[in-house]
Design a protein around this motif. Structure first.
Motif, PDB file in Angstrom:
ATOM      1  N   ASP A   6       0.852  -1.182   0.000  1.00  0.00           N
ATOM      2  CA  ASP A   6       0.000   0.000   0.000  1.00  0.00           C
ATOM      3  C   ASP A   6       0.889   1.234   0.000  1.00  0.00           C
ATOM      4  O   ASP A   6       2.126   1.143  -0.022  1.00  0.00           O
ATOM      5  N   GLU A   7       0.246   2.390   0.034  1.00  0.00           N
ATOM      6  CA  GLU A   7       0.965   3.658   0.130  1.00  0.00           C
ATOM      7  C   GLU A   7       0.231   4.543   1.124  1.00  0.00           C
ATOM      8  O   GLU A   7      -0.979   4.712   1.060  1.00  0.00           O
ATOM      9  N   LEU A   8       0.967   5.093   2.078  1.00  0.00           N
ATOM     10  CA  LEU A   8       0.410   5.990   3.091  1.00  0.00           C
ATOM     11  C   LEU A   8       1.224   7.274   3.113  1.00  0.00           C
ATOM     12  O   LEU A   8       2.452   7.222   3.279  1.00  0.00           O
ATOM     13  N   ARG A  50       3.958  -5.508   2.287  1.00  0.00           N
ATOM     14  CA  ARG A  50       3.271  -6.583   3.006  1.00  0.00           C
ATOM     15  C   ARG A  50       4.145  -7.039   4.171  1.00  0.00           C
ATOM     16  O   ARG A  50       5.353  -7.278   4.009  1.00  0.00           O
ATOM     17  N   GLY A  51       3.556  -7.134   5.352  1.00  0.00           N
ATOM     18  CA  GLY A  51       4.294  -7.570   6.541  1.00  0.00           C
ATOM     19  C   GLY A  51       4.845  -6.441   7.379  1.00  0.00           C
ATOM     20  O   GLY A  51       5.284  -6.660   8.514  1.00  0.00           O
ATOM     21  N   ASP A  52       4.834  -5.203   6.866  1.00  0.00           N
ATOM     22  CA  ASP A  52       5.303  -4.059   7.653  1.00  0.00           C
ATOM     23  C   ASP A  52       4.386  -3.837   8.856  1.00  0.00           C
ATOM     24  O   ASP A  52       3.165  -4.062   8.787  1.00  0.00           O
ATOM     25  N   THR A  53       4.962  -3.382   9.951  1.00  0.00           N
ATOM     26  CA  THR A  53       4.168  -2.978  11.117  1.00  0.00           C
ATOM     27  C   THR A  53       3.735  -1.527  10.935  1.00  0.00           C
ATOM     28  O   THR A  53       4.557  -0.660  10.617  1.00  0.00           O
ATOM     29  N   VAL A  54       2.459  -1.282  11.121  1.00  0.00           N
ATOM     30  CA  VAL A  54       1.918   0.080  11.006  1.00  0.00           C
ATOM     31  C   VAL A  54       1.401   0.479  12.384  1.00  0.00           C
ATOM     32  O   VAL A  54       0.481  -0.154  12.924  1.00  0.00           O
ATOM     33  N   ILE A  55       2.016   1.510  12.953  1.00  0.00           N
ATOM     34  CA  ILE A  55       1.724   1.935  14.322  1.00  0.00           C
ATOM     35  C   ILE A  55       0.820   3.153  14.296  1.00  0.00           C
ATOM     36  O   ILE A  55       1.036   4.094  13.524  1.00  0.00           O
ATOM     37  N   LEU A  56      -0.203   3.134  15.152  1.00  0.00           N
ATOM     38  CA  LEU A  56      -1.112   4.259  15.317  1.00  0.00           C
ATOM     39  C   LEU A  56      -0.867   4.822  16.717  1.00  0.00           C
ATOM     40  O   LEU A  56      -1.458   4.350  17.703  1.00  0.00           O
ATOM     41  N   PRO A  57       0.020   5.823  16.849  1.00  0.00           N
ATOM     42  CA  PRO A  57       0.348   6.358  18.183  1.00  0.00           C
ATOM     43  C   PRO A  57      -0.700   7.396  18.604  1.00  0.00           C
ATOM     44  O   PRO A  57      -0.518   8.598  18.419  1.00  0.00           O
ATOM     45  N   ILE A  58      -1.802   6.925  19.172  1.00  0.00           N
ATOM     46  CA  ILE A  58      -2.918   7.804  19.491  1.00  0.00           C
ATOM     47  C   ILE A  58      -2.471   8.920  20.444  1.00  0.00           C
ATOM     48  O   ILE A  58      -2.949  10.058  20.356  1.00  0.00           O
ATOM     49  N   TYR A  59      -1.543   8.613  21.339  1.00  0.00           N
ATOM     50  CA  TYR A  59      -1.023   9.633  22.256  1.00  0.00           C
ATOM     51  C   TYR A  59      -0.423  10.803  21.473  1.00  0.00           C
ATOM     52  O   TYR A  59      -0.694  11.977  21.774  1.00  0.00           O
ATOM     53  N   ALA A  60       0.391  10.510  20.455  1.00  0.00           N
ATOM     54  CA  ALA A  60       1.003  11.574  19.649  1.00  0.00           C
ATOM     55  C   ALA A  60      -0.032  12.269  18.773  1.00  0.00           C
ATOM     56  O   ALA A  60       0.012  13.486  18.575  1.00  0.00           O
ATOM     57  N   LEU A  61      -0.978  11.496  18.224  1.00  0.00           N
ATOM     58  CA  LEU A  61      -2.036  12.076  17.396  1.00  0.00           C
ATOM     59  C   LEU A  61      -2.823  13.115  18.183  1.00  0.00           C
ATOM     60  O   LEU A  61      -3.120  14.204  17.681  1.00  0.00           O
ATOM     61  N   HIS A  62      -3.160  12.807  19.423  1.00  0.00           N
ATOM     62  CA  HIS A  62      -3.965  13.707  20.257  1.00  0.00           C
ATOM     63  C   HIS A  62      -3.175  14.909  20.760  1.00  0.00           C
ATOM     64  O   HIS A  62      -3.768  15.821  21.345  1.00  0.00           O
ATOM     65  N   ARG A  63      -1.858  14.914  20.540  1.00  0.00           N
ATOM     66  CA  ARG A  63      -1.019  16.050  20.934  1.00  0.00           C
ATOM     67  C   ARG A  63      -0.269  16.615  19.732  1.00  0.00           C
ATOM     68  O   ARG A  63       0.762  17.265  19.886  1.00  0.00           O
ATOM     69  N   HIS A  64      -0.830  16.382  18.554  1.00  0.00           N
ATOM     70  CA  HIS A  64      -0.167  16.822  17.318  1.00  0.00           C
ATOM     71  C   HIS A  64      -0.365  18.324  17.133  1.00  0.00           C
ATOM     72  O   HIS A  64      -1.480  18.834  17.182  1.00  0.00           O
ATOM     73  N   HIS A  65       0.735  19.022  16.884  1.00  0.00           N
ATOM     74  CA  HIS A  65       0.697  20.490  16.833  1.00  0.00           C
ATOM     75  C   HIS A  65      -0.055  21.032  15.623  1.00  0.00           C
ATOM     76  O   HIS A  65      -0.522  22.177  15.659  1.00  0.00           O
ATOM     77  N   LYS A  66      -0.200  20.250  14.575  1.00  0.00           N
ATOM     78  CA  LYS A  66      -0.941  20.716  13.405  1.00  0.00           C
ATOM     79  C   LYS A  66      -2.439  20.416  13.519  1.00  0.00           C
ATOM     80  O   LYS A  66      -3.226  20.897  12.704  1.00  0.00           O
ATOM     81  N   LEU A  67      -2.818  19.628  14.514  1.00  0.00           N
ATOM     82  CA  LEU A  67      -4.208  19.232  14.663  1.00  0.00           C
ATOM     83  C   LEU A  67      -4.871  19.845  15.895  1.00  0.00           C
ATOM     84  O   LEU A  67      -6.099  19.958  15.944  1.00  0.00           O
ATOM     85  N   TRP A  68      -4.062  20.211  16.896  1.00  0.00           N
ATOM     86  CA  TRP A  68      -4.591  20.721  18.158  1.00  0.00           C
ATOM     87  C   TRP A  68      -3.810  21.976  18.582  1.00  0.00           C
ATOM     88  O   TRP A  68      -2.603  21.905  18.771  1.00  0.00           O
ATOM     89  N   PRO A  69      -4.472  23.102  18.763  1.00  0.00           N
ATOM     90  CA  PRO A  69      -3.778  24.289  19.289  1.00  0.00           C
ATOM     91  C   PRO A  69      -3.291  24.036  20.712  1.00  0.00           C
ATOM     92  O   PRO A  69      -4.035  23.495  21.532  1.00  0.00           O
ATOM     93  N   ASP A  70      -2.037  24.405  20.986  1.00  0.00           N
ATOM     94  CA  ASP A  70      -1.466  24.265  22.325  1.00  0.00           C
ATOM     95  C   ASP A  70      -1.812  22.884  22.898  1.00  0.00           C
ATOM     96  O   ASP A  70      -2.484  22.761  23.932  1.00  0.00           O
TER      97      ASP A  70
END
Length: 452
Positions: free
Chosen positions: A341-343, A350-370
């Motif tokens: 695939d392409e992300l 195929r076989g790559d580990t794909v990590i969803l770091p919800i902690y970082a997502l919820h503190r992402h500077h482009k998605l959440w002010p301060d």
């Protein structure tokens, strides 16, 4: 708020330099979130090789592709299955494809709004008992995480096996704690991507506790089948009565047990964490706490909250939502790519580990002010940001089936407590966010509770 407005709530120290294989192992066993690079709170995707290829994804569109558009091509990772299957077998949380689908269809009606609301009296009763316990600690510090674990375990065990005839609550609770502390830690073989058939010695230590947990649950299910259930159906009754609307298939004792243990393990732990972090944040910011208390007392007076109050407590819900943003219980998810695939323009093999770091997502500077600031007003009128930028319960077809149950329980208990007590921090005893299986406050959440 604490002495300076520049002071922020406790935060995980994210990685600032490459960890390597052994650094990854040490961090993973100490605190899984320390595997996340600080740059993950700014970048859309990060890739690397640590034993095997991995990609850490924070871009909402890419997350939508993983969780919804191509969900079958991104099943739970091998490591996730190694951790969870000993305790919860092939329940819907772990199962894939058609095996997952029929279980999900069977269980979905169990968590309808009507059924969840009907279980609220159990939550109200647990909130009332928590008030009594915390009231007995006045004058000394209380670990509200421990108190919330007690309250939510009472709820989940009562709504799962109500009546409790032959259901050994203490045995189940002890087995769950052993399972989480021993089974969920990352091993060296996990880090280097060793085949799943190679045994992980650290996980073999918890097998006796897992066997006991299953034995107790199996016995309770068989007794229910023989003797019948309570007047008001609980989760076990509803699951036993349920059938896949497409095939008519019903769950066996083992399938009922695995799914009910999933609800027990996930249901009490995650809600207890949400409540403990909510109380920590309210103690951290007294202005927020006073506003939440005014709302709670205005609706409840001196009584405990009930299901009908939840809609009238929007600010309490905002506090819960913001706690779930800052300290999501499921803060680090992983998938294994089943196909190329392409992300974000990045090749995924195929076989790559794909990590969803919800902690970082919820503190992402482009998605959440301060993003490191505690601000329940982010959720005033409900969440209005990008759909896949806020994922406390996941999303797509595998979104947490018990989300509404957990939110109702959290609002009922939090409102009841804030209406009765003022919570203040204990100096020098800040909680430390540490993730093994869930994002826990290491050392507890120690607060001073004063009746109001």
């Amino acid at each position: 708020m604490l002495d300076s407005p520049d002071i922020l709530p406790v935060r995980v120290p994210l990685a600032t330099e490459p960890l390597g294989v052994f650094g990854t192992l040490r961090a993973g066993r100490r605190n899984v979130l320390e595997l996340i690079p600080e740059i993950a709170t700014h970048a859309p995707i990060i890739s690397g090789v640590t034993g095997k290829r991995w990609h850490m994804v924070m871009d909402p569109e890419a997350l939508k592709r993983i969780l919804r558009d191509k969900v079958e091509e991104y099943p739970k990772s091998d490591v996730t299955k190694l951790i969870l299957e000993p305790g919860i077998g092939k329940s819907m949380f772990v199962a894939e494809g058609q095996e997952w689908l029929w279980q999900r269809r069977t269980a979905a009606p169990v968590f309808s709004h009507r059924n969840v609301a009907a279980l609220a009296p159990v939550m109200t009763a647990a909130a009332t008992r928590a008030v009594a316990r915390i009231g007995g600690t006045v004058g000394r510090a209380v670990d509200v995480f421990d108190e919330m674990v007690t309250a939510t375990f009472e709820v989940i065990s009562d709504v799962t096996f109500s009546g409790g005839g032959g259901f050994d609550r203490d045995a189940i609770h002890k087995s769950i704690e052993s399972y989480i502390s021993q089974t969920a830690k990352v091993s060296f073989l996990d880090v280097i991507g060793a085949p799943t058939w190679l045994p992980r010695p650290s996980r073999m230590l918890s097998q006796s506790g897992v066997r006991e947990m299953k034995r107790v649950a199996d016995g309770a299910i068989e007794r229910r089948k023989a003797e019948g259930g309570p007047e008001i159906p609980d989760l076990l009754d509803l699951m036993m009565e349920g059938a896949d609307p497409k095939s008519g298939r019903r769950m066996t004792t083992a399938e009922l047990r695995d799914n009910l243990l999933t609800f027990i393990v996930a249901g009490h732990e995650t809600t207890a964490l949400t409540l403990a972090w909510s109380l920590y944040l309210c103690a951290f910011d007294q202005t927020v706490q006073e506003r939440a208390r005014a709302e709670a007392r205005g609706v409840l007076g001196d009584r405990a909250a009930v299901a009908a109050d939840v809609a009238a407590l929007p600010y309490i819900r905002q506090v819960v939502d913001e706690a779930l943003r800052m300290y999501p219980p499921a803060a680090f998810l992983s998938r294994t790519a089943r196909a190329a695939d392409e992300l974000c323009g990045r090749e995924v093999r195929r076989g790559d580990t794909v990590i969803l770091p919800i902690y970082a997502l919820h503190r992402h500077h482009k998605l959440w002010p301060d993003p490191d600031r505690f601000d329940p007003d982010r959720f005033a009128g409900g969440y209005k940001g990008e759909r896949f930028a806020y994922l406390p319960f996941g999303d797509g077809p595998r979104i947490c089936i018990g989300a509404n149950f957990a939110l109702q329980e959290a609002v009922i208990i939090l409102a009841t407590l804030l209406a009765r007590f003022r919570f203040d921090p204990v100096r020098g005893r800040d909680p430390k966010p540490v993730m093994i299986l869930t994002l826990r406050p290491e050392g507890g959440v120690w607060l001073q509770a004063t009746p109001v």
